[in-house]
Design an enzyme around this catalytic site. Structure first.
Site, PDB file in Angstrom:
ATOM      1  CE  LYS A  33      -2.754   0.417 -11.777  1.00 38.16           C
ATOM      2  NZ  LYS A  33      -2.364  -0.963 -11.455  1.00 38.16           N
ATOM      3  NE  ARG A  44      -4.860  -0.740  -6.346  1.00 32.09           N
ATOM      4  CZ  ARG A  44      -3.679  -0.148  -6.610  1.00 32.09           C
ATOM      5  NH1 ARG A  44      -3.555   1.130  -6.581  1.00 32.09           N
ATOM      6  NH2 ARG A  44      -2.650  -0.888  -6.932  1.00 32.09           N
ATOM      7  NE  ARG A  90       6.191  -3.840 -10.538  1.00 33.99           N
ATOM      8  CZ  ARG A  90       4.961  -3.435 -10.308  1.00 33.99           C
ATOM      9  NH1 ARG A  90       4.224  -2.984 -11.294  1.00 33.99           N
ATOM     10  NH2 ARG A  90       4.463  -3.460  -9.100  1.00 33.99           N
ATOM     11  NE  ARG A 140       5.861  -1.055  -5.578  1.00 32.50           N
ATOM     12  CZ  ARG A 140       4.777  -0.784  -6.283  1.00 32.50           C
ATOM     13  NH1 ARG A 140       4.831   0.077  -7.279  1.00 32.50           N
ATOM     14  NH2 ARG A 140       3.641  -1.349  -5.985  1.00 32.50           N
ATOM     15  NE  ARG A 160       0.800  -4.740  -4.449  1.00 38.40           N
ATOM     16  CZ  ARG A 160       1.661  -4.179  -5.296  1.00 38.40           C
ATOM     17  NH1 ARG A 160       2.715  -4.832  -5.706  1.00 38.40           N
ATOM     18  NH2 ARG A 160       1.440  -2.980  -5.755  1.00 38.40           N
TER      19      ARG A 160
HETATM   20  P1  AMP Z   1       0.470   0.708  -6.484  1.00 37.12           P
HETATM   21  O1  AMP Z   1       1.798   1.341  -6.568  1.00 37.12           O
HETATM   22  O2  AMP Z   1      -0.583   1.461  -7.237  1.00 37.12           O
HETATM   23  O3  AMP Z   1       0.491  -0.751  -6.870  1.00 37.12           O
HETATM   24  O4  AMP Z   1       0.015   0.761  -4.941  1.00 37.12           O
HETATM   25  C1  AMP Z   1       0.805   0.179  -3.927  1.00 37.12           C
HETATM   26  C2  AMP Z   1      -0.052  -0.042  -2.678  1.00 37.12           C
HETATM   27  O5  AMP Z   1      -0.558   1.215  -2.203  1.00 37.12           O
HETATM   28  C3  AMP Z   1      -1.264  -0.914  -2.884  1.00 37.12           C
HETATM   29  O6  AMP Z   1      -0.966  -2.290  -2.803  1.00 37.12           O
HETATM   30  C4  AMP Z   1      -2.158  -0.437  -1.743  1.00 37.12           C
HETATM   31  O7  AMP Z   1      -1.730  -0.970  -0.513  1.00 37.12           O
HETATM   32  C5  AMP Z   1      -1.887   1.056  -1.714  1.00 37.12           C
HETATM   33  N1  AMP Z   1      -2.804   1.783  -2.642  1.00 37.12           N
HETATM   34  C6  AMP Z   1      -2.474   2.449  -3.786  1.00 37.12           C
HETATM   35  N2  AMP Z   1      -3.556   2.982  -4.368  1.00 37.12           N
HETATM   36  C7  AMP Z   1      -4.606   2.658  -3.590  1.00 37.12           C
HETATM   37  C8  AMP Z   1      -6.011   2.908  -3.654  1.00 37.12           C
HETATM   38  N3  AMP Z   1      -6.557   3.585  -4.676  1.00 37.12           N
HETATM   39  N4  AMP Z   1      -6.790   2.413  -2.659  1.00 37.12           N
HETATM   40  C9  AMP Z   1      -6.260   1.725  -1.617  1.00 37.12           C
HETATM   41  N5  AMP Z   1      -4.968   1.439  -1.515  1.00 37.12           N
HETATM   42  C10 AMP Z   1      -4.128   1.891  -2.472  1.00 37.12           C
END
Ligand code: AMP
Length: 225
Positions: free
Chosen positions: A12, A87, A126, A159, A170
């Site tokens: 994404k 999400r 990653r 990360r 996750r």
């Molecule tokens: P990502 O980089 O998009 O995978 O996001 C990393 C982490 O940030 C996720 O595992 C969540 O803990 C938090 N996060 C990111 N976007 C959202 C969202 N739209 N709603 C809730 N938590 C989020």
């Protein structure tokens, strides 16, 4: 206005960055916004940190407020590609309300589909820039110089939430609400599905094709057929 949906590690972030560049959109990644808040040590970052480290979603209310503030600050931008947001169903509904308040709406949601076993393999490679958030992959999308960000020369890191046990948590937590969001857009005739197993270039091309009948900067194109 575009939404990119997909499981963790579906690509994404990379695809959203390409879409932003190719179509002149603001790239709004909630994961990046949370990580920046954490780096800056802001109250938002402190709240988000615990959820992120456990592989859980940050509560809707906090996430939606943050997106609302980011959108309010981007009034000059012609359009947005949302990456990692919405999400949950509640976030999707809140986003519609936020956009309606600005006289705009989602034009298309793209679901990048990748089987779980492929995701687990991908995560091992990653890397991300801790400074600007640019994602890389050791084999699929390497930086020009190993371990260093192309943009600002910062040393790349893996990360915390890509660690296997957190990654699996996750997926377990995030897939069911993601499918709810996909269904929400599907029911409104806004969803396109793209096979995320292909190369980055092929997925970018598929996304470009999926949005060739809209102007993601805000206005649906009227085509002469
Ligand atoms: P990502 O980089 O998009 O995978 O996001 C990393 C982490 O940030 C996720 O595992 C969540 O803990 C938090 N996060 C990111 N976007 C959202 C969202 N739209 N709603 C809730 N938590 C989020």
């Amino acid at each position: 206005m575009l939404v990119l949906l997909g499981p963790v590690a579906a690509g994404k972030g990379t695809q959203a960055a390409h879409a932003a560049r190719n179509h002149g959109l603001l790239h709004l990644s909630t994961g990046d916004l949370f990580r920046r808040a954490m780096r800056e040590g802001s109250p938002l970052g402190e709240v988000a940190q615990g959820y992120m480290q456990r592989g859980e979603l940050v509560p809707d209310e906090i996430t939606v407020r943050m997106v609302g503030e980011a959108l309010a600050g981007s009034a000059a931008s012609p359009g947005v590609v949302f990456d990692g947001f919405p999400r949950t169903l509640e976030q999707a509904q809140a986003l519609d309300e936020l956009l309606a308040g600005q006289g705009t709406a989602i034009d298309r949601a793209i679901l990048i589909e990748v089987p779980e076993e492929v995701l687990v393999e991908r995560v091992a490679g990653r890397w991300v820039c801790p400074e600007c958030g640019t994602p890389y992959h050791a084999t699929d999308d390497p930086p020009r110089e190993a371990g260093v960000c192309d943009r600002d020369g910062t040393t790349l890191v893996q990360r915390d939430d890509d660690k296997p046990e957190v990654f699996r948590a996750r997926l377990r937590e995030q897939l069911p609400p993601m499918y709810d969001v996909a269904t929400y857009y599907d029911e409104r005739g806004l969803l396109s599905r793209v096979d995320g197993r292909h190369s980055i270039g092929a997925v970018t091309a598929a996304i470009t094709e999926a949005i060739d009948d809209i102007d993601p900067s805000g206005n649906t194109l009227v085509r002469d057929e």
